[in-house]
Design an enzyme around this catalytic site. Sequence first.
Site, PDB file in Angstrom:
ATOM      1  N   SER A   1      49.279  38.638  36.702  1.00 22.81           N
ATOM      2  CA  SER A   1      48.529  39.435  37.355  1.00 22.81           C
ATOM      3  C   SER A   1      47.945  39.002  38.698  1.00 22.81           C
ATOM      4  CB  SER A   1      47.249  39.864  36.509  1.00 22.81           C
ATOM      5  OG  SER A   1      46.087  40.732  37.212  1.00 22.81           O
TER       6      SER A   1
ATOM      7  N   TYR B   1      39.866  38.058  30.828  1.00 17.78           N
ATOM      8  CA  TYR B   1      41.465  38.655  30.922  1.00 17.78           C
ATOM      9  C   TYR B   1      42.084  37.992  31.984  1.00 17.78           C
ATOM     10  CZ  TYR B   1      45.147  41.330  32.922  1.00 17.78           C
ATOM     11  OH  TYR B   1      46.262  41.658  33.498  1.00 17.78           O
TER      12      TYR B   1
ATOM     13  N   LYS C   1      45.313  35.172  31.755  1.00 19.11           N
ATOM     14  CA  LYS C   1      46.669  35.231  32.703  1.00 19.11           C
ATOM     15  C   LYS C   1      46.853  33.780  33.613  1.00 19.11           C
ATOM     16  CE  LYS C   1      48.201  39.223  31.726  1.00 19.11           C
ATOM     17  NZ  LYS C   1      49.250  39.222  30.750  1.00 19.11           N
TER      18      LYS C   1
HETATM   19  C1  WQD Z   1      40.299  49.703  41.431  1.00 20.78           C
HETATM   20  C2  WQD Z   1      39.206  49.854  42.464  1.00 20.78           C
HETATM   21  C3  WQD Z   1      37.246  49.662  41.523  1.00 20.78           C
HETATM   22  C4  WQD Z   1      37.347  52.908  38.476  1.00 20.78           C
HETATM   23  C5  WQD Z   1      43.115  46.390  37.669  1.00 20.78           C
HETATM   24  C6  WQD Z   1      43.548  45.884  36.365  1.00 20.78           C
HETATM   25  C7  WQD Z   1      43.639  44.472  36.275  1.00 20.78           C
HETATM   26  C8  WQD Z   1      45.090  44.062  36.968  1.00 20.78           C
HETATM   27  C9  WQD Z   1      44.654  44.512  38.335  1.00 20.78           C
HETATM   28  C10 WQD Z   1      46.998  43.946  35.828  1.00 20.78           C
HETATM   29  C11 WQD Z   1      38.400  49.101  42.405  1.00 20.78           C
HETATM   30  C12 WQD Z   1      37.639  50.960  41.808  1.00 20.78           C
HETATM   31  C13 WQD Z   1      37.764  51.728  39.558  1.00 20.78           C
HETATM   32  C14 WQD Z   1      36.311  53.750  38.816  1.00 20.78           C
HETATM   33  C15 WQD Z   1      36.014  53.053  40.868  1.00 20.78           C
HETATM   34  N1  WQD Z   1      46.281  44.784  36.680  1.00 20.78           N
HETATM   35  N2  WQD Z   1      37.253  51.898  40.803  1.00 20.78           N
HETATM   36  N3  WQD Z   1      35.652  53.743  40.178  1.00 20.78           N
HETATM   37  O1  WQD Z   1      39.768  46.259  38.827  1.00 20.78           O
HETATM   38  O2  WQD Z   1      41.668  46.232  40.798  1.00 20.78           O
HETATM   39  O3  WQD Z   1      42.144  45.703  38.097  1.00 20.78           O
HETATM   40  O4  WQD Z   1      44.226  46.008  38.332  1.00 20.78           O
HETATM   41  O5  WQD Z   1      46.801  43.027  35.439  1.00 20.78           O
HETATM   42  O6  WQD Z   1      44.304  44.401  34.855  1.00 20.78           O
HETATM   43  O7  WQD Z   1      42.167  46.006  35.650  1.00 20.78           O
HETATM   44  O8  WQD Z   1      41.557  48.055  38.957  1.00 20.78           O
HETATM   45  O9  WQD Z   1      41.519  50.419  38.846  1.00 20.78           O
HETATM   46  O10 WQD Z   1      39.698  49.384  37.714  1.00 20.78           O
HETATM   47  O11 WQD Z   1      39.781  49.443  39.934  1.00 20.78           O
HETATM   48  O12 WQD Z   1      35.517  52.913  42.317  1.00 20.78           O
HETATM   49  O13 WQD Z   1      35.881  54.383  38.087  1.00 20.78           O
HETATM   50  O14 WQD Z   1      38.561  51.189  42.146  1.00 20.78           O
HETATM   51  O15 WQD Z   1      35.956  49.396  41.856  1.00 20.78           O
HETATM   52  O16 WQD Z   1      37.818  48.757  43.977  1.00 20.78           O
HETATM   53  P1  WQD Z   1      41.235  46.651  39.354  1.00 20.78           P
HETATM   54  P2  WQD Z   1      40.754  49.262  38.693  1.00 20.78           P
END
Ligand code: WQD
Length: 353
Positions: free
Chosen positions: A127, A152, A156
């Site tokens: 990741s 998490y 990784k």
């Molecule tokens: C994306 C953006 C939030 C939810 C994920 C996985 C992690 C890894 C990478 C595989 C961020 C914003 C989110 C919401 C929001 N994948 N957001 N409101 O945190 O980049 O990590 O991808 O390994 O396992 O968790 O992804 O989709 O949670 O957030 O504003 O209700 O959307 O702040 O900027 P993230 P995400």
Amino acid sequence: MKPLILVTGGLGYIGSHTVIELAQSGYEPLIIDNLSNSSYSVLHRLETIAGKPFIFEKIDLNDQAAMKNLFVRYPDIRGVIHFAASKAVGESIEKPLLYYRNNVSALVNLLELIEANEVSGMIFSSSCTVYGQPDELPVTERMPFGNASSPYGKTKQIGEQILRDASSDKTFRCIALRYFNPIGAHESGLIGELPNGIPSNLVPFITQTAAGLREKLRVFGNDYNTPDGTAIRDYIHVMDLAAAHVAALSRQLLGKQAVNYEVFNIGTGQGFTVLQLIEAFERVNGISFPYEIVDRRPGDIEKIFADTTLASDVLQWRAKRSLDDMMHTAWQWQQNLMAGKTTSTTQPLYEKI
Ligand code: WQD
């Protein structure tokens, strides 16, 4: 005889899409899954898409006896794609030991069996989280691990270290794929992302809000140093990600790896803000939904997107699908879920807030 490929977590979001790509590329997937974050109905829908039955066994990687017996019953396993892991950042903060058990000790169990059965290699689900907040962008594979903001992310990083050691000067080879943000769904609309309970990831929360299942989307912060103040990520279509796994597996099985442990960034190389995703979703699908800006989410980084040169030059792989296609397929999947066209899961589809 098609090469038999063990796919751990093969009924999960990324695993299920990769099973389709494997079948369509001349491989025979051997799917194992403990169904902790998926259901049998995914198997039936995979068989509908592929037009063929798949071998499936309900097994937990931590069940060492069952895993040992699996390798006895399937002595012809040619390769392994390892998806099975827990992946919710927030949950890992609440339950770190569960994450070290599922993502680290289970990996060691699997590697011991791979070694004992002389399976030549593994494709590992890593990741972009391993980078933390990179100092430079786009981020390249040469950059060091950053401060992984959750257990998490640490699992990784540890997993990659274990695999680097397990493959040094041995016959075992590994390719680690560092995923950026997988979103979207298969064009059939029969498989897609279905997180347990209240989604923590952005896109399933968007689709459930647009479907009226969630009151509104909370946008975590608009005071970042980005064009519109919301955080930037590199979103990649899950089918492009699936294709990257097949490219890596073929490279490994054809003996083309330059070194025993290789790492590739699997993203599009382009970053989008949260508000840009919302705009794309509403424009492509002709639907609007309520959202409000709230405080930043603890642990979030400001921006990240991939340098994909290595994957392009060495794997001969590039992401092909657009953000619009990601938004279209994500919504199509959500609509099919609502119409009951996709799942006979025993678990309630959505936890009410
Ligand atoms: C994306 C953006 C939030 C939810 C994920 C996985 C992690 C890894 C990478 C595989 C961020 C914003 C989110 C919401 C929001 N994948 N957001 N409101 O945190 O980049 O990590 O991808 O390994 O396992 O968790 O992804 O989709 O949670 O957030 O504003 O209700 O959307 O702040 O900027 P993230 P995400």
